[in-house]
Design an enzyme around this catalytic site. Structure first.
Site, mmCIF file in Angstrom:
data_model
loop_
_atom_site.group_PDB
_atom_site.id
_atom_site.type_symbol
_atom_site.label_atom_id
_atom_site.label_comp_id
_atom_site.label_asym_id
_atom_site.label_seq_id
_atom_site.Cartn_x
_atom_site.Cartn_y
_atom_site.Cartn_z
ATOM 1 N N GLY A 16 -8.446 6.940 -6.407
ATOM 2 C CA GLY A 16 -9.066 5.761 -7.012
ATOM 3 C C GLY A 16 -9.922 5.029 -5.995
ATOM 4 C CG LEU A 17 -13.292 2.699 -7.505
ATOM 5 C CD1 LEU A 17 -13.814 1.505 -8.295
ATOM 6 C CD2 LEU A 17 -14.434 3.455 -6.850
ATOM 7 C CB SER A 18 -11.902 1.009 -1.389
ATOM 8 O OG SER A 18 -11.397 0.073 -0.472
ATOM 9 C CB ALA A 20 -7.965 1.281 -7.318
ATOM 10 N N GLY A 21 -5.413 0.006 -5.674
ATOM 11 C CA GLY A 21 -3.956 -0.167 -5.603
ATOM 12 C C GLY A 21 -3.192 1.064 -5.147
ATOM 13 C CE LYS A 22 -7.111 5.055 -2.636
ATOM 14 N NZ LYS A 22 -7.987 3.863 -2.823
ATOM 15 C CB SER A 23 -2.289 1.488 0.226
ATOM 16 O OG SER A 23 -3.354 2.268 0.664
ATOM 17 C CB SER A 90 -9.334 12.362 -3.210
ATOM 18 O OG SER A 90 -8.341 11.546 -3.764
HETATM 19 N N1 LIG Z 1 -18.145 4.326 2.911
HETATM 20 C C1 LIG Z 1 -16.874 4.146 2.567
HETATM 21 N N2 LIG Z 1 -16.447 4.494 1.326
HETATM 22 C C2 LIG Z 1 -15.168 4.322 0.984
HETATM 23 N N3 LIG Z 1 -14.218 3.819 1.821
HETATM 24 C C3 LIG Z 1 -14.590 3.476 3.067
HETATM 25 C C4 LIG Z 1 -15.925 3.614 3.486
HETATM 26 N N4 LIG Z 1 -16.000 3.181 4.779
HETATM 27 C C5 LIG Z 1 -14.778 2.797 5.134
HETATM 28 N N5 LIG Z 1 -13.910 2.974 4.119
HETATM 29 C C6 LIG Z 1 -12.465 2.743 4.230
HETATM 30 O O1 LIG Z 1 -11.890 4.050 4.298
HETATM 31 C C7 LIG Z 1 -10.867 4.196 3.340
HETATM 32 C C8 LIG Z 1 -11.100 5.462 2.507
HETATM 33 O O2 LIG Z 1 -10.681 6.574 3.192
HETATM 34 P P1 LIG Z 1 -10.189 7.855 2.423
HETATM 35 O O3 LIG Z 1 -9.778 8.814 3.459
HETATM 36 O O4 LIG Z 1 -9.194 7.485 1.396
HETATM 37 O O5 LIG Z 1 -11.538 8.343 1.695
HETATM 38 S S1 LIG Z 1 -11.889 9.805 1.127
HETATM 39 O O6 LIG Z 1 -10.725 10.279 0.339
HETATM 40 O O7 LIG Z 1 -12.144 10.700 2.256
HETATM 41 O O8 LIG Z 1 -13.098 9.605 0.301
HETATM 42 C C9 LIG Z 1 -10.908 3.026 2.407
HETATM 43 O O9 LIG Z 1 -9.560 2.636 2.324
HETATM 44 P P2 LIG Z 1 -8.806 2.212 0.973
HETATM 45 O O10 LIG Z 1 -9.288 0.827 0.746
HETATM 46 O O11 LIG Z 1 -7.359 2.270 1.339
HETATM 47 O O12 LIG Z 1 -9.151 3.161 -0.125
HETATM 48 C C10 LIG Z 1 -11.813 2.004 3.090
HETATM 49 O O13 LIG Z 1 -11.034 1.007 3.687
HETATM 50 N N1 LIG Z 2 -0.768 -3.083 -10.686
HETATM 51 C C1 LIG Z 2 -1.161 -3.100 -9.409
HETATM 52 N N2 LIG Z 2 -0.974 -2.005 -8.641
HETATM 53 C C2 LIG Z 2 -1.401 -1.993 -7.349
HETATM 54 N N3 LIG Z 2 -1.999 -3.038 -6.718
HETATM 55 C C3 LIG Z 2 -2.209 -4.154 -7.451
HETATM 56 C C4 LIG Z 2 -1.804 -4.233 -8.809
HETATM 57 N N4 LIG Z 2 -2.149 -5.460 -9.266
HETATM 58 C C5 LIG Z 2 -2.734 -6.108 -8.241
HETATM 59 N N5 LIG Z 2 -2.764 -5.332 -7.136
HETATM 60 C C6 LIG Z 2 -3.321 -5.749 -5.842
HETATM 61 O O1 LIG Z 2 -4.499 -4.976 -5.593
HETATM 62 C C7 LIG Z 2 -4.641 -4.723 -4.199
HETATM 63 C C8 LIG Z 2 -4.729 -3.223 -3.978
HETATM 64 O O2 LIG Z 2 -4.943 -2.964 -2.609
HETATM 65 P P1 LIG Z 2 -4.580 -1.557 -1.944
HETATM 66 O O3 LIG Z 2 -3.241 -1.110 -2.389
HETATM 67 O O4 LIG Z 2 -4.818 -1.692 -0.477
HETATM 68 O O5 LIG Z 2 -5.684 -0.612 -2.613
HETATM 69 P P2 LIG Z 2 -6.180 0.840 -2.131
HETATM 70 O O6 LIG Z 2 -5.085 1.460 -1.322
HETATM 71 O O7 LIG Z 2 -6.459 1.577 -3.414
HETATM 72 O O8 LIG Z 2 -7.411 0.593 -1.325
HETATM 73 C C9 LIG Z 2 -3.438 -5.357 -3.500
HETATM 74 O O9 LIG Z 2 -3.795 -6.641 -3.039
HETATM 75 C C10 LIG Z 2 -2.423 -5.467 -4.638
HETATM 76 O O10 LIG Z 2 -1.502 -6.539 -4.462
#
Ligand SMILES: Nc1ncnc2c1ncn2[C@@H]1O[C@H](COP(=O)(O)OS(=O)(=O)O)[C@@H](OP(=O)(O)O)[C@H]1O
Ligand SMILES: Nc1ncnc2c1ncn2[C@@H]1O[C@H](COP(=O)(O)OP(=O)(O)O)[C@@H](O)[C@H]1O
Length: 181
Positions: A16-18, A20-23, A90
């Site tokens: 899912g998008l950055s 979105a709530g994956k971590s 991904s």
């Molecule tokens: N250009 C760009 N696009 C998307 N994300 C970016 C970018 N630059 C840095 N980040 C940070 O890197 C995290 C994504 O890394 P991933 O390894 O999950 O990405 S991927 O699966 O290889 O596409 C992502 O973390 P999450 O927020 O946890 O998803 C971002 O914090």
């Molecule tokens: N149903 C939900 N599941 C996961 N995160 C949620 C939800 N509702 C709100 N959130 C909030 O959305 C944010 C997601 O951040 P994060 O888990 O770091 O996303 P990602 O890992 O996809 O980048 C957190 O601040 C979390 O508290």
């Protein structure tokens, strides 16, 4: 002496998008699995990029390399009966399909929130920068995200609470749907 076969572990792949709530979801589920005594490992995009994938960028080639490395490690762990939780954007459907097909007992989990929601959340302050053009190839803004068309679980995290998402995730991880108080 013949060793007993280790049953293969599950691989739960959170995409899912950055923001979105994956971590959030993967780490909460990981904590629950640990508390239940299940052998488990969390492969989180950020941690992977600081170690296993250090130096990789965000081109399609680099993202695919990152995803394939994660899948390789996930496969090794699963062979030893570990329940693996992968949290990585991904973004490419073909690469997800390829790696998931090669892994045992997989579930593709689409952690889904609209761009407006993740931009409002802006957990790491990256969306404002990406929209301002300060980060190139940012997923959802200036780089593609190919949503799963038939995920095993589709979680709308703008509509469901973390607890509601966890109750849907637990059965996929082999846990009971609800946690007894
Ligand atoms: N250009 C760009 N696009 C998307 N994300 C970016 C970018 N630059 C840095 N980040 C940070 O890197 C995290 C994504 O890394 P991933 O390894 O999950 O990405 S991927 O699966 O290889 O596409 C992502 O973390 P999450 O927020 O946890 O998803 C971002 O914090
Ligand atoms: N149903 C939900 N599941 C996961 N995160 C949620 C939800 N509702 C709100 N959130 C909030 O959305 C944010 C997601 O951040 P994060 O888990 O770091 O996303 P990602 O890992 O996809 O980048 C957190 O601040 C979390 O508290």
């Amino acid at each position: 002496m013949s060793a007993a076969a280790t049953p293969e572990g599950r691989v739960l792949w959170f995409t899912g998008l950055s923001g979105a709530g994956k971590s959030t979801l993967a780490s909460a589920l990981h904590a629950e699995l640990l508390a239940a005594g299940v052998k488990t490992e969390l492969l989180d995009g950020d941690a992977v990029r600081e170690n296993l994938s250090k130096g990789l960028g965000f081109s399609k080639a680099d993202r695919d390399t990152n995803v394939r490395r994660i899948a390789f490690v996930a496969g090794l762990l699963a062979q030893h009966g570990v329940t693996v939780l992968v949290s990585a954007i991904s973004p490419y459907a073909d690469t997800r399909r390829e790696v998931l097909a090669a892994l045992p007992n997989t579930a593709e989990i689409f952690v889904d929130a609209p761009l407006e929601t993740v931009t409002e959340r802006d957990v790491k302050g990256l969306y404002l920068k990406a929209i301002a053009g300060e980060i190139a190839h940012f997923t959802g803004v200036s780089d593609p995200y190919e949503a799963p068309t038939a995920p095993d679980l589709h979680l709308r995290t703008d509509r469901l609470s973390v607890e509601e998402c966890l109750s849907l995730l637990r059965p996929l991880a082999g846990l009971k749907e609800t946690v007894s108080a």
